[in-house]
Structures are given as C-alpha cells and as structure tokens.
Design a protein around this motif. Structure first.
Motif: not given
Length: 562
Positions: A101-105, A506-513
């Motif tokens: 999937p295409l992700t942002k981080e 830390a907190v990692r956020v992998l956004s799939l929006a």
C-alpha cells in the motif's frame, strides 16, 4: 434498448445496488441520461446504500462524520455528498487491499523519555502516553506539541494505560487502578479501584452512544479472579467478581457481554460478564486446527529516519511495507515449539472472530468463537493457525495484537505482520490453487512493516493499533536529547539539541489515506526526512558506529514490565 426508457426507476435502483462502484462510475460516463440519473436525480439514494458506504444512511449533514473521530489524516473533512464519501472510502479500501500500500509516515516523539503505552483519540485529536520513567503525557495529535502532563508521583514508571472516549485508567502499585477523566486542557481523578489481590491486567471499553453510552473495565488477577466494573462517565462500580483458574497471564479482552482471559499454556477462557458463567475454553491443542505458515521475508521494508524532528507526514511511498506470503501446511523443520507446550498471550475479540498470539510465534484465528465454545471439547476444525519465524524475543510483553476490518496485526522478531483474512474471517494461502470463480473467498493481501530503524535495535512493541486510515505503533529509534530554552519574558523559546544521541521509543504513524488532489505518487525511496535540530552534526559513519555499539550492549531493563 436503454433500460432507463424501458424499466421503472425503482427496479433500476434495485439493480444498481448490486453494481460494483467501478461499474457505476463507468455508467455515469455512458451518456447524459445515465449521468443525470445517477449523479443528480438519485445520487443520495444510490451512494448511501450499505453496500456503497459504511456511514449511517441518509446522511445530509456530514459534520457528524467528522466528529466521529475515526481518521488520523482528517480524511473525511470537507465531505459534501454521499458520492464523495463513497469515493473516499473506495480509494481507501483499494489502498489497504494493495500488497504494497501507498503510505505516508510520521514519527511523534514525546519528550526525552521512551514511550511505554499510548492511546490515540481521533475525536479530541490527542495522544495519551505513559513512559519508562513514569508520568502521563497528553499531546496534540496534529502538531506533536505537549498539551499537559502528570508527573511520576501520579503515574508510576512502566504504567499500563487504557483509554476509551475521555476516560483513562492506569495501574497504581500492584493492587489498584486509577480512573481519570481526560480532556485537551487537563484531567481529573474519578476514583481509585482497589483490590484484595494483585492486579495482573485490565482492559477498558466504551459501548453504545449518546445517553446510553457505558464504560466497562475488566480486571484480571493471577490469583484466580476477575472483576467487572461498569458505569456512566467513568463512574465505575463493581458489578461482578468472576472466579477463574489461577495463573492468568494478564492479557484479556471484552465485548458488550463477554470477557476472555489468557491462561498461557491452557489457552483462552471465555466468561459471561453479567453472570460470571464460564462459556467455554479455546485450547488449540484440543480444538483441532488447519495449519499455515509464513516465513520471515528476506526483503525488509524501509525504515524511518533516525534523528531529528519530523515535520508533517512526508511524501507517499510503497517501500515502507513488504509483501508477506502465507502458505498452507506446517512450517518446514522440526525445531518448532510443540502446540501442547506453547504459551498463549494476547487475545482479541471482534464480533464472531477471535485471534491470539503465542510465544512460539503462532497466530490463532477462530472465525466463530461462539460455535467453538458451544461445541465444548468436541474436536472440530474451527480454528486456524499460522506458524511464523520466531525465536520468542518479541513475546516479552506477552505479544501485542490489533484486529480490524478482516485484518490482524501482531509482531514477529523485528517486523510487524499484517495478515489479511477473507470476508468471513478465514486464513487463506496467498497463492491458492483454487480461484475465486470456484466460489472460494480470497483473502486480503498480507504485508509487513518495521518496528525500529535497525533490526539490531529492535525492542518489543509496547502498543500497536489498526485504525481506519492508519497503522500506529511504538517505534525504536535514535534521537537527539533536547531541551526548550527560555525566551523573552519567560515565554517558551527555541528547542536546543544537546550533544548526545540516545536510543528511545516514539509513536510511528503509517498513514494509508490516499491522495485526493492528484499529488504524484513516489515509488521507492521517498526522501521524506526529519528536520535536523540546530547545533548537532552527526555523520553517517558516526550513526552506524553508535547503532553497532547499542546493538552489542543493549539494555533491556524494564522491557518485561507490566
């Protein structure tokens, strides 16, 4: 023959209910009549059907959708129609269903102390977190800015944190659980729940909505009992004390009527919360299993940048995940921990689905736990097990799980696995010999993502969660120690990095929006980095040297805490 001229509108609308969204879009481009019928005259009726969107039907004011707080990326902001909602949900579902999937981080760091547990609140736009050194921090989800905090005299080091819709719980010493109301501006203590036995674990959920909303806290002790507390606005009262076997390992989960406890080698025990009745036991050794396996992938996903403070979500890329293959049959080799000796940790309920993880690196999937409990000890193939490449090192915390929308997330070694299930929550081999047109449901793709910047530095994940448009987890990384200088008139001044690099979580956020404005997709290395702090310059060679040093003398103190 044009159906619009020959058939009544009611029949056409009924047929359209079974038409895939992609075919519906093609119909709007067929001619003016079809475009007008679908996108003008009957747009709301067509796009608000249960098969098209999963928001309450007949939505006209989309303010409530924004207030539902389900999205990290604010993906549902500025929606004006059911068609727009359908488009966004279709694009999001399509991205989740991609094998890469295409992700942002984004990496969110809270102070200088490693994060232990955290919980996001998408409605209030905050992240609550506890740390290795103690205290509670409430941070702004969008900016990462610390809003307020409680010190270690209030919240002990390595405190377990539970949170649901404005109510937070954490353990104080061994016997008690503190209950607080939490907001963006501060919090207030509601009460302390004391017990006559040692608290081993607890889980908080909120059920219902509006005035019927009710919070339920389930607590478990290894000394043979569980507690059920219920109440409004966090004013929890003991409603049931449940007698269970001794030796509960501390992991538990609940739905509105049932609580399930992990008993280690004895599997999972289900109890009715209202009566305390034992509903059944899920013991993989006795139940009979269909077996699959998944090898740890050779190609690893790209990992986050080590140093600095990340600003924003960065660019989109597909290399933050790697595909994972699930195969039918037993794991090759004979060095596996036997099923009867394996120890089961975290377990989770999701409707009829129950999943659990084991020290031996097994994922248990039971598509219908109600049926299994009703069968009692009769041997039926009602569960499936995936054997994974694991040495048990990521099980130090009993394993962490998350389950949502026919996907299960858990940790193996230095990677997070996201296993895709079928629509009826069954495991399916990644490359089945049979095809979908033979009536077999195909599973969603499975993939992995990283837990740290380097495999040598990997520490067990101490919280992870699958959400509508993102994956969130703790993430082991390197960072500069920093402090905020005082500005003019006592106002907060600029951040100043100290000449020390240290290992932290830390907190990692992998956004799939998905992108909605046509931004160009970036393949491979995305180049999204972190803004370096002033006053520190670390070369690549220095970083590699530091990573090697930390990997050799890694200090795991506290990582096996509760």
């Amino acid at each position: 023959m044009d159906p619009l001229a020959q058939l009544p509108s009611e029949l056409i609308l009924r047929i359209i209910e079974f038409t895939p969204t992609a075919s519906l879009a093609a119909l709007t481009r067929l001619n003016h009549s079809w475009n007008s019928f679908i996108d003008e005259t009957h747009q709301e009726a067509i796009y608000s059907t249960p098969g098209r969107t999963y928001h309450p039907l007949g939505v006209r004011d989309f303010t409530s959708l924004k207030q539902d707080g389900r999205s990290f990326s604010k993906y549902y902001d500025n929606i004006t129609s059911c068609k727009d909602l359908c488009r966004r949900q279709t694009l999001l579902s399509k991205n989740w269903s991609h094998e890469r999937p295409l992700t942002k981080e984004r990496i969110i760091r809270v102070g200088n102390d490693p994060i232990w547990r955290f919980r996001p609140d998408f409605q209030r736009r905050v992240i609550l977190s506890t740390s290795h050194s103690g205290g509670l921090n409430v941070s702004d989800m969008d900016s990462g800015r610390l809003l307020w905090s409680l010190d270690r005299d209030v919240v002990r080091p390595f405190a377990h944190l539970e949170y649901a819709d404005g109510i937070a719980c954490w353990d104080c010493e061994w016997e008690g659980v503190e209950v607080w109301r939490i907001g963006r501006e501060g919090g207030e203590k509601v009460k302390v729940l004391g017990h006559d036995v040692m608290t081993r674990g607890f889980q908080l959920s909120c059920f219902g909505d509006g005035e019927g909303k009710k919070w339920c806290l389930c607590v478990v002790s290894s000394e043979g009992c569980g507690f059920v507390y219920e109440g409004l606005r966090g004013d929890l009262e003991l409603t049931r004390r449940i007698t269970i076997p001794t030796g509960a390992v501390g992991h538990l989960d609940q739905d509105e009527s049932v609580v399930v406890y992990s008993m280690g080698n004895e599997g999972y025990w289900f109890y009715e919360k209202g009566s305390g009745e034992n509903l059944g036991v899920l013991d993989p050794e006795q139940a009979g299993c269909e077996v699959f396996f998944a090898r740890h992938p050779d190609k690893r996903p790209r990992r986050a940048t080590a140093l600095g403070m990340q600003d924003g979500m960065g660019k989109s890329a597909r290399d933050r995940t790697t595909p994972l293959t699930v195969q039918a049959g037993s794991f090759p080799g004979d060095d596996r921990v036997s099923l009867d000796e394996d120890e089961w940790g975290a377990g989770m309920l999701s409707g009829n689905l129950f999943v659990g993880v084991s020290r031996g690196g097994r994922l248990l999937v039971c598509p219908n736990w109600h049926k299994l409990c009703a069968e009692k000890n009769k041997k039926k193939n009602l569960i499936q097990i995936i054997d994974c490449d694991s040495d048990g090192s990521s099980f130090d915390l009993g394993g962490w799980l998350s389950v949502r929308d026919h996907r299960v997330m858990f940790e193996i070694q230095d990677l997070i696995y996201i296993i895709g299930l079928t629509d009826d929550d069954h495991v399916q081999a990644s490359n089945p010999t049979h095809q979908e047109d033979e009536g077999v449901l195909l599973a969603r793709p499975s993939f992995t993502t990283a837990t740290s910047i380097k495999p040598q530095l990997a520490n067990p994940v101490s919280f992870m969660g699958l959400y509508e448009d993102c994956i969130m987890s703790t993430y082991t990384t390197l960072h500069y120690r920093w402090r905020r200088e005082e500005g003019e008139g006592g106002a907060p001044g600029p951040l100043r990095a100290l000449n020390r690099i240290f290992q932290t979580k830390a907190v990692r956020v992998l956004s799939l929006a998905p992108e909605l404005d046509g931004d160009e997709e970036v393949e491979g290395e995305s180049g999204d980095g972190e803004e370096s702090l002033p006053g520190v310059d670390a070369t690549r060679a220095e970083l590699h040297s530091l990573i090697a040093m930390l990997a050799e003398g890694e200090d795991d103190e506290g990582e096996d805490g509760g």
